[in-house]
Design a protein around this motif. Structure first.
Motif, PDB file in Angstrom:
ATOM      1  N   GLN A   1     -25.037 -30.841  19.798  1.00  0.00           N
ATOM      2  CA  GLN A   1     -23.601 -30.703  20.023  1.00  0.00           C
ATOM      3  C   GLN A   1     -22.946 -32.054  20.292  1.00  0.00           C
ATOM      4  OE1 GLN A   1     -23.288 -27.856  23.210  1.00  0.00           O
ATOM      5  NE2 GLN A   1     -23.652 -26.083  21.871  1.00  0.00           N
ATOM      6  N   LEU A   2     -23.673 -32.884  21.044  1.00  0.00           N
ATOM      7  CA  LEU A   2     -23.137 -34.227  21.302  1.00  0.00           C
ATOM      8  C   LEU A   2     -23.067 -35.052  20.019  1.00  0.00           C
ATOM      9  CD1 LEU A   2     -24.940 -35.109  24.666  1.00  0.00           C
ATOM     10  CD2 LEU A   2     -22.519 -34.579  24.334  1.00  0.00           C
ATOM     11  N   ILE A   3     -24.063 -34.881  19.141  1.00  0.00           N
ATOM     12  CA  ILE A   3     -24.056 -35.605  17.871  1.00  0.00           C
ATOM     13  C   ILE A   3     -22.883 -35.147  17.004  1.00  0.00           C
ATOM     14  CG2 ILE A   3     -25.332 -35.960  15.721  1.00  0.00           C
ATOM     15  CD1 ILE A   3     -27.907 -35.857  17.361  1.00  0.00           C
ATOM     16  N   GLN A   4     -22.637 -33.827  16.999  1.00  0.00           N
ATOM     17  CA  GLN A   4     -21.499 -33.315  16.241  1.00  0.00           C
ATOM     18  C   GLN A   4     -20.186 -33.862  16.782  1.00  0.00           C
ATOM     19  OE1 GLN A   4     -21.522 -29.058  15.945  1.00  0.00           O
ATOM     20  NE2 GLN A   4     -23.696 -28.951  15.396  1.00  0.00           N
ATOM     21  N   LEU A   5     -20.073 -33.858  18.119  1.00  0.00           N
ATOM     22  CA  LEU A   5     -18.863 -34.407  18.724  1.00  0.00           C
ATOM     23  C   LEU A   5     -18.686 -35.873  18.369  1.00  0.00           C
ATOM     24  CD1 LEU A   5     -16.430 -34.121  20.614  1.00  0.00           C
ATOM     25  CD2 LEU A   5     -17.985 -34.605  22.548  1.00  0.00           C
ATOM     26  N   GLU A   6     -19.801 -36.600  18.395  1.00  0.00           N
ATOM     27  CA  GLU A   6     -19.734 -38.024  18.034  1.00  0.00           C
ATOM     28  C   GLU A   6     -19.318 -38.207  16.578  1.00  0.00           C
ATOM     29  OE1 GLU A   6     -22.633 -41.993  18.102  1.00  0.00           O
ATOM     30  OE2 GLU A   6     -23.434 -40.012  18.601  1.00  0.00           O
TER      31      GLU A   6
ATOM     32  N   ALA B   1      -5.122 -37.507   7.436  1.00  0.00           N
ATOM     33  CA  ALA B   1      -5.558 -36.128   7.672  1.00  0.00           C
ATOM     34  C   ALA B   1      -6.450 -35.635   6.543  1.00  0.00           C
ATOM     35  CB  ALA B   1      -4.334 -35.220   7.833  1.00  0.00           C
ATOM     36  N   ILE B   2      -6.044 -35.940   5.284  1.00  0.00           N
ATOM     37  CA  ILE B   2      -6.871 -35.534   4.142  1.00  0.00           C
ATOM     38  C   ILE B   2      -8.240 -36.199   4.195  1.00  0.00           C
ATOM     39  CG2 ILE B   2      -7.056 -35.674   1.637  1.00  0.00           C
ATOM     40  CD1 ILE B   2      -4.006 -35.359   1.507  1.00  0.00           C
ATOM     41  N   MET B   3      -8.264 -37.459   4.582  1.00  0.00           N
ATOM     42  CA  MET B   3      -9.542 -38.181   4.703  1.00  0.00           C
ATOM     43  C   MET B   3     -10.433 -37.534   5.761  1.00  0.00           C
ATOM     44  SD  MET B   3     -10.163 -42.195   5.596  1.00  0.00           S
ATOM     45  CE  MET B   3      -9.079 -42.705   4.258  1.00  0.00           C
ATOM     46  N   PHE B   4      -9.870 -37.146   6.914  1.00  0.00           N
ATOM     47  CA  PHE B   4     -10.647 -36.484   7.983  1.00  0.00           C
ATOM     48  C   PHE B   4     -11.180 -35.138   7.509  1.00  0.00           C
ATOM     49  CE2 PHE B   4     -10.907 -33.679  11.707  1.00  0.00           C
ATOM     50  CZ  PHE B   4     -11.788 -34.401  12.495  1.00  0.00           C
ATOM     51  N   LEU B   5     -10.350 -34.391   6.758  1.00  0.00           N
ATOM     52  CA  LEU B   5     -10.782 -33.102   6.239  1.00  0.00           C
ATOM     53  C   LEU B   5     -11.914 -33.258   5.243  1.00  0.00           C
ATOM     54  CD1 LEU B   5     -10.313 -30.060   6.140  1.00  0.00           C
ATOM     55  CD2 LEU B   5      -8.595 -30.435   4.349  1.00  0.00           C
ATOM     56  N   MET B   6     -11.831 -34.257   4.394  1.00  0.00           N
ATOM     57  CA  MET B   6     -12.887 -34.486   3.407  1.00  0.00           C
ATOM     58  C   MET B   6     -14.207 -34.858   4.086  1.00  0.00           C
ATOM     59  SD  MET B   6     -10.766 -36.557   0.446  1.00  0.00           S
ATOM     60  CE  MET B   6     -12.267 -36.824  -0.502  1.00  0.00           C
ATOM     61  N   ILE B   7     -14.133 -35.682   5.137  1.00  0.00           N
ATOM     62  CA  ILE B   7     -15.366 -36.047   5.878  1.00  0.00           C
ATOM     63  C   ILE B   7     -15.978 -34.815   6.525  1.00  0.00           C
ATOM     64  CG2 ILE B   7     -16.253 -37.366   7.837  1.00  0.00           C
ATOM     65  CD1 ILE B   7     -14.183 -39.523   7.183  1.00  0.00           C
ATOM     66  N   THR B   8     -15.143 -33.951   7.087  1.00  0.00           N
ATOM     67  CA  THR B   8     -15.639 -32.736   7.739  1.00  0.00           C
ATOM     68  C   THR B   8     -16.295 -31.799   6.737  1.00  0.00           C
ATOM     69  OG1 THR B   8     -13.877 -32.898   9.404  1.00  0.00           O
ATOM     70  CG2 THR B   8     -14.980 -30.771   9.166  1.00  0.00           C
ATOM     71  N   LEU B   9     -15.660 -31.605   5.573  1.00  0.00           N
ATOM     72  CA  LEU B   9     -16.239 -30.742   4.537  1.00  0.00           C
ATOM     73  C   LEU B   9     -17.559 -31.299   4.025  1.00  0.00           C
ATOM     74  CD1 LEU B   9     -12.995 -29.805   2.521  1.00  0.00           C
ATOM     75  CD2 LEU B   9     -14.310 -28.352   4.094  1.00  0.00           C
ATOM     76  N   PHE B  10     -17.639 -32.610   3.875  1.00  0.00           N
ATOM     77  CA  PHE B  10     -18.893 -33.236   3.432  1.00  0.00           C
ATOM     78  C   PHE B  10     -20.016 -32.999   4.461  1.00  0.00           C
ATOM     79  CE2 PHE B  10     -21.763 -36.901   3.413  1.00  0.00           C
ATOM     80  CZ  PHE B  10     -22.212 -36.855   2.107  1.00  0.00           C
ATOM     81  N   ALA B  11     -19.688 -33.128   5.768  1.00  0.00           N
ATOM     82  CA  ALA B  11     -20.678 -32.898   6.818  1.00  0.00           C
ATOM     83  C   ALA B  11     -21.148 -31.451   6.837  1.00  0.00           C
ATOM     84  CB  ALA B  11     -20.094 -33.297   8.182  1.00  0.00           C
TER      85      ALA B  11
ATOM     86  N   LYS C   1     -23.501 -30.837   3.787  1.00  0.00           N
ATOM     87  CA  LYS C   1     -24.830 -31.439   3.989  1.00  0.00           C
ATOM     88  C   LYS C   1     -25.572 -30.857   5.195  1.00  0.00           C
ATOM     89  CE  LYS C   1     -24.663 -34.301   0.545  1.00  0.00           C
ATOM     90  NZ  LYS C   1     -25.602 -34.191  -0.590  1.00  0.00           N
ATOM     91  N   GLY C   2     -24.934 -29.941   5.916  1.00  0.00           N
ATOM     92  CA  GLY C   2     -25.586 -29.334   7.080  1.00  0.00           C
ATOM     93  C   GLY C   2     -25.673 -30.253   8.288  1.00  0.00           C
ATOM     94  N   LEU C   3     -24.805 -31.232   8.353  1.00  0.00           N
ATOM     95  CA  LEU C   3     -24.844 -32.163   9.474  1.00  0.00           C
ATOM     96  C   LEU C   3     -24.234 -31.565  10.723  1.00  0.00           C
ATOM     97  CD1 LEU C   3     -23.856 -35.456   7.610  1.00  0.00           C
ATOM     98  CD2 LEU C   3     -26.144 -34.603   8.156  1.00  0.00           C
ATOM     99  N   VAL C   4     -23.382 -30.572  10.579  1.00  0.00           N
ATOM    100  CA  VAL C   4     -22.770 -29.894  11.720  1.00  0.00           C
ATOM    101  C   VAL C   4     -22.903 -28.401  11.516  1.00  0.00           C
ATOM    102  CG1 VAL C   4     -21.123 -31.761  12.191  1.00  0.00           C
ATOM    103  CG2 VAL C   4     -20.484 -29.928  10.621  1.00  0.00           C
ATOM    104  N   GLY C   5     -22.896 -27.662  12.644  1.00  0.00           N
ATOM    105  CA  GLY C   5     -23.005 -26.225  12.569  1.00  0.00           C
ATOM    106  C   GLY C   5     -21.670 -25.581  12.252  1.00  0.00           C
ATOM    107  N   THR C   6     -21.788 -24.391  11.654  1.00  0.00           N
ATOM    108  CA  THR C   6     -20.563 -23.673  11.301  1.00  0.00           C
ATOM    109  C   THR C   6     -20.089 -22.827  12.469  1.00  0.00           C
ATOM    110  OG1 THR C   6     -21.920 -21.887  10.412  1.00  0.00           O
ATOM    111  CG2 THR C   6     -21.179 -23.586   8.891  1.00  0.00           C
TER     112      THR C   6
END
Length: 387
Positions: A316-321, A369-379, A382-387
């Protein structure tokens, strides 16, 4: 106490209130076949001469030296070192060390109660005073009764310590699973250390009993009355030959016939009587060890659960980071646009079209905002963050 080796009658009930400072390293209590106790305050040479053991065996019973639990069979004695119970058992008497110790006092009282022989009517019969032949035949030898008291005491003692540890450990582990804190972790750490030490003590007693049960020769060495009887088959000294001491038998057969019957009984019984005795306490100490094993497994399961929780918190801390880093990158882009237009550089379109500034602000924020959304979708992809 007499320094010349003479005995002084002792009352086990009165020993409970004796002060520890009166206890010396050479303090012993002697029990005879009647269960009567006498205090001995003699040096090691007197003890060695009395029970006919060597200095190495006596050193095992030294309270100032650390020796593991041991049961040794010697020619005329059993050397017993079981935790706080340090004793020398012969075919006619028991010498128990440090009788004023708080853990040894119950053993003293139990020896006084159980050493005298008892008939079917519940009365005590000493030596050849028992006229009941069946009771005499069922009577165990003196050294076995003393050994049984010691084994029962040490098994009960270790079982009690295990129960105390369980009562303290299980609530502490449950509390740790509900709330992980430094206080709870330190409490469980101490309990785990105590459990490890107690397990080692119980394991040693169990191994010693198992070793005896696996070797008939070692068990045969503990038959002191048998060895005394075979050495002096016509002895009439009671415990010197417990197979041939029955008055009922003596009234029917001669001493030679009595010796033959004793020899035949030796062959028939072999080590079965002692084996049954040791097996009973082996099962008891093995049950105590199983409780500690179960407790260890519970601690291990709790540690695994705690580690899973910690891993989850770490994820969770890694996701927050990750989100914070993504937001920082996007804001950095927006800050770059702000910095460019904040520079003191003349713009030809800025003189007549001042309204263009608002579009720069709006488009820069939308791009971030679009850039932040694209980074989140990529993560997420790739399974880097939980749904």
């Amino acid at each position: 106490m007499a320094r010349d080796g003479s005995v002084v009658p002792a009352d086990p009930q009165a020993m409970v209130v004796m002060k520890k400072k009166t206890q010396t390293a050479r303090s012993w209590i002697l029990f005879d076949a009647t269960g009567q106790g006498s205090i001995l305050d003699v040096d090691k040479y007197a003890i060695m001469h009395r029970v006919q053991i060597n200095a190495r065996d006596l050193r095992i019973l030294d309270p100032f030296l650390s020796y593991p639990s041991t049961i040794l069979g010697r020619e005329k004695a059993i050397v017993l070192n079981l935790e706080h119970i340090k004793a020398i058992i012969t075919a006619e008497e028991v010498l128990l060390r440090d009788p004023t110790d708080e853990h040894v006092v119950p053993v003293v009282e139990e020896l006084q109660r159980r050493l005298p022989k008892q008939g079917d009517d519940g009365k005590e019969y000493l030596g050849g005073q028992n006229d009941n032949e069946a009771a005499e035949e069922d009577e165990s030898p003196f050294e076995f009764r003393a050994l049984e008291v010691a084994l029962e005491a040490i098994c009960s003692f270790l079982a009690a310590r295990t129960t105390e540890l369980e009562m303290a450990a299980y609530p502490a582990l449950d509390e740790l699973t509900s709330k992980i804190s430094s206080r709870n972790l330190d409490r469980v750490r101490k309990l785990k250390s105590a459990m490890t030490r107690l397990t080692a003590r119980v394991q040693k007693v169990r191994d010693e009993l198992e070793q005896l049960l696996d070797d008939d020769d070692d068990m045969a060495d503990l038959y002191l009355s048998r060895k005394a009887g075979s050495a002096s088959p016509v002895s009439g000294s009671g415990h010197a030959n417990w197979f041939a001491s029955s008055p009922a038998v003596g009234s029917k057969i001669s001493r030679a016939s009595r010796a033959s019957i004793a020899t035949m009984r030796l062959d028939e019984n072999d080590v079965e009587e002692l084996e049954m005795l040791l097996e009973a306490y082996f099962m008891q100490i093995d049950g105590t060890l199983n409780k500690l094993t179960t407790l260890r497994e519970y601690i291990d399961d709790t540690e695994d659960y705690i580690n899973i929780q910690l891993d989850n918190h770490r994820n969770q801390l890694i996701q927050l980071e990750l989100f914070l880093s993504s937001g920082t990158v996007c804001l950095s882009f927006y800050s770059l646009v702000t910095a460019i237009f904040g520079m003191n550089i003349p713009y030809s379109w800025n003189d007549d079209h001042s309204y263009m500034f608002k579009w720069v602000v709006i488009l820069g924020g939308a791009a971030s905002a679009i850039m932040f959304l694209m980074i989140t979708l990529f993560a997420l992809k790739k399974g880097l963050v939980g749904t």
